[in-house]
Design an enzyme around this catalytic site. Sequence first.
Site, PDB file in Angstrom:
ATOM      1  N   HIS A  78       6.624  11.473  23.975  1.00 12.72           N
ATOM      2  CA  HIS A  78       6.856  13.157  24.269  1.00 12.72           C
ATOM      3  C   HIS A  78       7.317  13.808  22.738  1.00 12.72           C
ATOM      4  CE1 HIS A  78      10.878  11.706  24.627  1.00 12.72           C
ATOM      5  NE2 HIS A  78      11.337  13.024  24.517  1.00 12.72           N
ATOM      6  N   HIS A  93       8.768  18.294  19.603  1.00 20.00           N
ATOM      7  CA  HIS A  93       9.108  17.590  20.824  1.00 20.00           C
ATOM      8  C   HIS A  93       8.388  18.437  21.800  1.00 20.00           C
ATOM      9  CE1 HIS A  93      11.652  17.164  24.524  1.00 20.00           C
ATOM     10  NE2 HIS A  93      12.305  16.175  23.699  1.00 20.00           N
TER      11      HIS A  93
END
Length: 171
Positions: A78, A93
Amino acid sequence: MGFFDKLFGKEKDGASAPVCEPLTVYAVTAGEVILLAQFPDELFSQEMLGPGCGILPAEEIVRAPFNGTVTQLTDTGHAIGVTSDDGVELLIHIGVDTVEMGGQGFKSHAVVGQKIRRGDRLITFDRDAIKAAGHSEAIAVVVTNSDEFSAVKMKASGKVSTEDAILTLSR
């Protein structure tokens, strides 16, 4: 590789190297750029990790924002850290609290130490899976070594493509 190949960006394999302005970060995905202050996570909105911006994605792919190297990659896929050839360290992110998804809905296409060129595919993700897990899909793009620069400025607002510069830095 000859002088003209270097001048016009031809690599040894014949592919054109993407043009990157110095100290410039290009959009990591198509979507809408938002101020980091509007990002739905205080860790980012209060610039605790550094200045930058957010992107509300219109697609499910994160691409390299410049020519450089992959320096970090989460096991869950992620988030990724990349460093440009001119020293900009960037954290990308995907989503808010998406670490809780344990990697479900994320696929990495890069490895630590890999050389990257602007536009290379780094991560694909499933927006529906992120939403179904109750998380925001907003992507944070943060300069983590901003103390090495005199300024980090947003260059874009509104809708962007991966051809658009979103941040510029000054030494």
